[in-house]
Structure formats: C-alpha cells, structure tokens
Design an enzyme around this catalytic site. Structure first.
Site, mmCIF file in Angstrom:
data_model
loop_
_atom_site.group_PDB
_atom_site.id
_atom_site.type_symbol
_atom_site.label_atom_id
_atom_site.label_comp_id
_atom_site.label_asym_id
_atom_site.label_seq_id
_atom_site.Cartn_x
_atom_site.Cartn_y
_atom_site.Cartn_z
ATOM 1 N N ASP A 365 0.873 -1.167 0.000
ATOM 2 C CA ASP A 365 0.000 0.000 0.000
ATOM 3 C C ASP A 365 0.918 1.228 0.000
ATOM 4 O O ASP A 365 2.050 1.153 0.468
ATOM 5 C CB ASP A 365 -0.872 -0.014 1.261
ATOM 6 C CG ASP A 365 -1.590 1.304 1.478
ATOM 7 O OD1 ASP A 365 -2.296 1.742 0.555
ATOM 8 O OD2 ASP A 365 -1.418 1.896 2.560
ATOM 9 N N GLY A 513 -5.043 4.023 -3.575
ATOM 10 C CA GLY A 513 -6.259 4.715 -3.991
ATOM 11 C C GLY A 513 -5.959 6.092 -4.541
ATOM 12 O O GLY A 513 -6.850 6.770 -5.060
ATOM 13 N N LYS A 540 -9.227 -3.873 -4.085
ATOM 14 C CA LYS A 540 -7.877 -4.264 -3.669
ATOM 15 C C LYS A 540 -7.732 -5.775 -3.515
ATOM 16 O O LYS A 540 -6.743 -6.366 -3.951
ATOM 17 C CB LYS A 540 -7.482 -3.549 -2.374
ATOM 18 C CG LYS A 540 -7.152 -2.080 -2.579
ATOM 19 C CD LYS A 540 -6.395 -1.495 -1.400
ATOM 20 C CE LYS A 540 -5.887 -0.097 -1.727
ATOM 21 N NZ LYS A 540 -5.029 0.453 -0.661
#
Length: 667
Positions: A365, A513, A540
């Site tokens: 991430d 994102g 995801k």
C-alpha cells in the site's frame, strides 16, 4: 417494518461474530484447564506406574490394591483430559479425514481398555502412565497451538468500532435528538458537526466540508464534498457542518461490505492443512493397520497365548503415537514467535507465515506504508519579492487555527517566531483566511484561485501538479505572493526495502487509492516493478486474487482499513504496526516497529522455521520406522521384542530431541 427487520438481522450477525471470538477464547481456557488438571492427576499415576522400576530400579509397590487407585485416576484423565480428542476424532471421521485427534484418541483408548483389562485379570502390564503422559503432552501442544491461531472476529469488531455509536438525528427544523446509530433507518437525516465521525453512508443535503477518508479509502488528501455528494460511514468530517440523508444501512454499507470481504477471505484461508496433521493421518492408518495385522499374525502363531497377541497389538498402536509429534510444530512456532518478537515481528497466523518462504510477489500500500501518511512541505515558490520564510510565516499563522492535515503540515514546517491571527475564518474545501499584523491573509486551494480568476505564472505550478503534489496559494491583501507545494513523504527505509526484494527476484508492486500522477511519482522514485493506482477499496482484494490467478504467491503490506480485505486475501498479510486496528487484526504478521526493512526478516525467519518444522517432524515420526516393527515382534526369533515401556522411553528421547532442535532455531 422492513427496516427494523433488516436491523434486527444485522444485530444478530454482529452477536454471532462476537460469539465466535468468545468461543475462541473459551477453547484456549478449556485446553489450559484440562492440561493443568490432567498433569496434577498424572503425578500419582506416574509414582505408582511401572515406569519407575524400568528407569530407576525403584520398587514402587507402595500398598496393596494401588492398581485400583491408578485405574480410577487414569480413568479421570482418560475421560476429562481426553474429551477434546474424542470430539476431534468424531469431526475427523465425519469429514473422512483422520488426523492427529484420531491418532491420539485411538492410542489412549487402546491403552485404557487394555490396561483396564489387566487391572481386572488379563495377563500383561498396565499402560496407564503412558495414557496420562500422552494426554498431558497433547493437551499442552494444542493449548500452545490455539494461542497462536488468529480469530477473525477482532478485525470485524474493529470495523464496527469505526462507526460512532450515536448520531444527531434531525426531528424538525433546529430540533435534533441523539439516538443510537443502530436505530437509524433509510431516509433519516443526521447532523454531523466539524471534527465528528460520519455515522452513516448517505448523501449530503446541506453544507460542505473537507472529509478525511484516508482511514477508509487510503486517499491521503481530504476530499472536499458538497450537496449531492456521497459520504462513507466512519470517515471524519472536517471544518464544515453537514446534513446527511441516509441511503444505505446494514449489509449495504461500505464498512459492512469490507467486513464481509475480510471474513470471506479469512475463512477460505483457514482450510490449509498442517504438515503435522498429514503426518498424523498416515500414522493413524499405519498404526491401526499394523496393530490389526500384528494381532492376526500372533493369534495364529503356534504356542502363543491370546494375551501376548493383544499386548503386541497394543504396543504397536500406542508406540505409533509419538509424544513428540504433539509438540513438534507448536514448540517451533513458540520459538519462532519469540525470535520474531525480538526482531519487531508479531506472527499471528502460523499457516500463512509458513507460506512466506514461497513468496514471489509483494504488494505495498502507498499511504502510510511506503510513505509516512503525513504531508510535508517540499517547495515554497515566491511570486514576487517576499521571501520563502515570510510566505510560510503568513500561511502557518492562519493555518494554526485549522485542523486540516495540510494546515498542520504548514504549521509544523515553519520554524520561526509564532504570529497571532485575528478573525480566523475557514473556507470549506478551499482554504482559510485571517488578519495577521493588520493584513488580510488567505491560504487557498487552486479551485479558489480559479474561481476568483486570479492569474499567476503557471509553468512551475503545472509541473508540481504533474508530479502529483498538493499546492496551496498564499495571498496578502488580495495580492498573490506565492505558493507552497506539499507531498506525502517517503519512509526513510522504503527504497532500501524495495531493492532488497528485487535482489531476491521478488516482484514489487505498489497499490494505492491515490491518483495516477501521485502514484507514478512515487513509483518512479522507487523504481518499483508495477503500479496499481486509483484502486477502490473493494477492488484491492480482487487485485491480489488476480495476481494469485497468474501463479504468484503474494504478500501484501498495508496499514489502512481499505487494506484489510487485501491483507486477508493475500498468501501472507503484513500490517504496519502503527496502522489501524482493523489492518492489524486482519494481518498474519505485524511489523511492531513500523519499519519496512523488517519485512525481509519475515521471509528469512519463515524459511528457517519451516526447515526446523520438517526436521522436528522427522525426529518425531522417524523412530516409528524401527519401533513399530520391533513392537510387532519381527525380531522375536532372535529374542528382540520392544515392550511398550521401552518404546515409551524412546518416545521420551524423541521428545527431548525435538525440544532441543526447536530451541536451536536461529535466523
């Protein structure tokens, strides 16, 4: 009525999830209690058993009829301590998949039945001490194992806790009543004050504000929202008051959908079978088959009594259930967990931790993982004669009264003397203004500048936008004096970590994102192999599944709520310790020190741990190759027969070797 029915069902589901968590804790308590009770009763059983004469030559015929006391105490251990294994055997056989539980249940049953028959007249030697120690060690092994197993309910509870318990429901004009969020229904209107969490998924019907959705969506920049825009329950309202009309409740809400993704992914992953269970399955088949064959061979042998044939069968079945197998894996896991803790790693799921040695792709991430998740000033660009420090001074003075993340970063970056501000006013979604030293100062967004047709040399500013940076403008008495660029800063260890994985030929992927420009800027700096940008939270986990369908064994590193389904879906889920409770509770491994370089330690420790597990399984089961044939009496003709007592000594030795080998685990 339909609304109430839906709410009632959701409430019931919540209770079931909480019950699952409580059930897991009760199972750990149950194993612990049964272990301590059984081991206390085992002490007198061992003191009066045939083990002391064999090992130490001690005559332990303490009093007449002591075999009946041993029988009573052993029966208590057999029933109370053995109950989990009988229950487990029933489940094994129901699923047509015999494993460790079946092997233990069969061994203690044979030992109890045979020993009971000896007490009441059958010729032979009692094996009650063998039964007792087997139950003790197996209970200990399962207790250790249960403590290392992760419960999904904590993650689901964390998701539920994101949403506030109370909401300001609008009753009439200027009349509000605080009620439980669970009692809200579709169409209700709620008031959300500045700084409060938004309680529901809904549509803004009045007001505008910047909403921080980073904990939910992963987007680092607060999102400006106005009338007709949708809100997500659990996100944090900024500087404006909002009236929100509820358009989703129960299972339709964003967090409920994330919760389902987490639960589904964890449930599918829990089907992995342990190596020890595979070994136990085959040992069960071998033990029972060898025992029956041994009995049949001896019962038809000339001049052999039935009692001897039974003793040989019992010896084979009991010896085939090695004590060491019960602790072979748990001891390594315990040692591995201890080492990992000292290195800043917390292993929460053994099964997936073992998979870490096979990882060939790792997904990071961005916000809060590769980056700090906090804005910092990267550039100050004057449009006139004013210095960079002066621009920062005015900007930080105004923003010192704002709770916006960008405002906090500006204040933090300015190191000069503080300046007071008067008449501070927030401009929702567009900035703030105030009077500083008698001058009107405005710190504004590009949207505000555009709306007011304020011109500037945009060559440099456009390049900052191309890099994915956030830009604010500073005005003094309606004159544009400069701009300030901010960006989510990289962790110090990020680049080193990416290169370390690439050197191991592990594919590195960034998933975020954030918008394409921001993602590409970070990706180009790191030289990362692949970038997934503008990924919605519910996408995801599907991205992870897509990589897995391509044949990759995938690790996922994240910290936000939006990462939870992906962490659960990945072969190995790794959470940054400073991240959200949901990400932490969903992950298999937690980086306690929030240091990315520790991710490489995971894979080294996984390989070393797996190697020790295999070694221990060899030690725990290997002696059967010799012990079972000897117990069956294949060398009877030359006077070599392995009695259950001697076989037990060998099993004890095997257990000691397994324990020492586990202690030798190093990285």
């Amino acid at each position: 009525m339909q609304h109430n029915h839906t709410q009632k069902n959701n409430h019931s589901c919540h209770e079931i999830k909480m019950d699952d968590h409580d059930h897991h804790a009760m199972m750990i308590q149950d194993y612990r209690k049964r272990f301590w009770v059984s081991i206390l009763i085992s002490i007198p059983v061992l003191a009066m058993s045939s083990l002391l004469p064999v090992l130490f030559g001690i005559d332990n015929s303490w009093f007449a009829g002591q075999q009946y006391i041993v029988f009573i105490l052993s029966t208590i251990i057999f029933i109370y301590g053995g109950w989990p294994f009988f229950k487990g055997m029933w489940n094994d056989l129901s699923n047509k998949n015999p494993g460790m539980m079946t092997l233990v249940a069969v061994a203690i049953s044979v030992a109890w039945i045979y020993s009971t028959a000896v007490v009441f007249g059958l010729e032979g030697k009692m094996l009650f001490w063998e039964l007792a120690t087997l139950v003790d060690i197996m209970l200990l092994g399962h207790w250790i194992e249960m403590k290392s197993i992760m419960g999904a309910s904590k993650a689901l509870r964390g998701l539920a806790n994101l949403v506030p318990k109370q909401a300001h429901k609008k009753i009439s004009e200027n009349n509000y009543h605080d009620i439980a969020v669970a009692n809200l229904v579709l169409g209700d209107i709620v008031l959300v004050k500045p700084g409060e969490k938004i309680p529901v998924d809904g549509i803004i019907i009045s007001g505008e504000s910047s909403i921080n959705e980073s904990m939910v969506t992963g987007e680092s920049t607060p999102v400006f929202k106005k009338v007709s825009d949708e809100t997500i329950g659990g996100s944090v309202n900024g500087e404006g008051s909002l009236h929100i009309k509820i358009n989703k409740i129960g299972e339709q809400t964003f967090l409920a959908q994330v919760s389902k993704l987490v639960s589904d992914a964890q449930a599918s992953k829990s089907k992995t079978q342990l190596l020890a269970n595979t070994a136990a399955k085959w040992l069960t088949i071998i033990a029972i088959s060898a025992g029956i064959i041994t009995f049949l061979v001896w019962i038809f042998a000339p001049e052999i009594q039935t009692a001897y044939a039974i003793e040989r069968m019992v010896a084979v079945i009991v010896i085939a259930c090695p004590h060491a197998l019960g602790v072979a894996i748990p001891l390594v896991v315990s040692m591995s967990s201890s080492i990992s803790a000292s290195k800043g790693l917390l292993i929460r799921n053994r099964q997936t931790f073992e998979n870490a040695r096979n990882i060939d792709a790792i997904v990071f991430d961005k916000t809060g993982t590769l980056t700090t998740g906090e804005f910092s000033v990267t550039e100050v660009i004057p449009f006139g004669d004013m210095s960079q420090n002066e621009i920062l001074k005015y900007a930080s003075a105004v923003e010192s009264h704002s709770e916006h993340p960008i405002a906090k970063s500006l204040v933090k970056h300015y190191s000069g003397d503080s300046v007071s501000v008067e008449q501070f006013t927030a401009i929702p979604g567009k900035g703030a203004k105030g009077i500083v030293n008698g001058k009107q100062i405005v710190v504004a967004s590009p949207g505000y500048i555009s709306e007011n047709n304020i011109s500037y040399d945009n060559t440099k500013i456009n390049s900052l936008f191309e890099e994915g940076k956030t830009v604010v403008f500073v005005m003094v008495d309606n004159v544009l004096i400069g701009s300030i660029a901010l960006a989510d800063t990289m962790r110090d260890e990020t680049e080193q970590t990416i290169k370390a994985f690439q050197n191991q030929e592990i594919k590195t992927i960034m998933m975020t994102g954030d918008n394409n420009k921001t993602a590409e800027r970070i990706g180009s700096i790191l030289g990362i192999d692949e970038i997934f940008s503008e990924v919605l939270p519910w996408e995801k986990s599907s991205k992870i599944a897509e990589l897995q369908s391509q044949g990759y064994s995938v690790a996922m590193v994240g910290d936000g709520i939006n990462d939870a389904p992906a962490l659960a879906q990945a072969d190995v889920g790794i959470a940054i310790g400073a991240g959200t409770d949901v990400a932490i509770e969903t992950a298999d491994i937690i980086l306690v020190k929030s240091n990315l370089t520790d991710t490489m330690s995971i894979f080294k420790l996984s390989k070393a741990t797996y190697r020790k597990m295999v070694q221990n399984l060899v030690w725990a089961t290997g002696y059967n190759i010799v012990a079972i044939p000897l117990a069956a009496g294949v060398l009877f003709s030359v006077g070599i027969v392995l009695s259950p007592a001697v076989g037990a000594v060998l099993m004890s030795l095997s257990t000691i070797i397994v324990a020492i080998n586990a202690r030798a685990l190093k990285v």
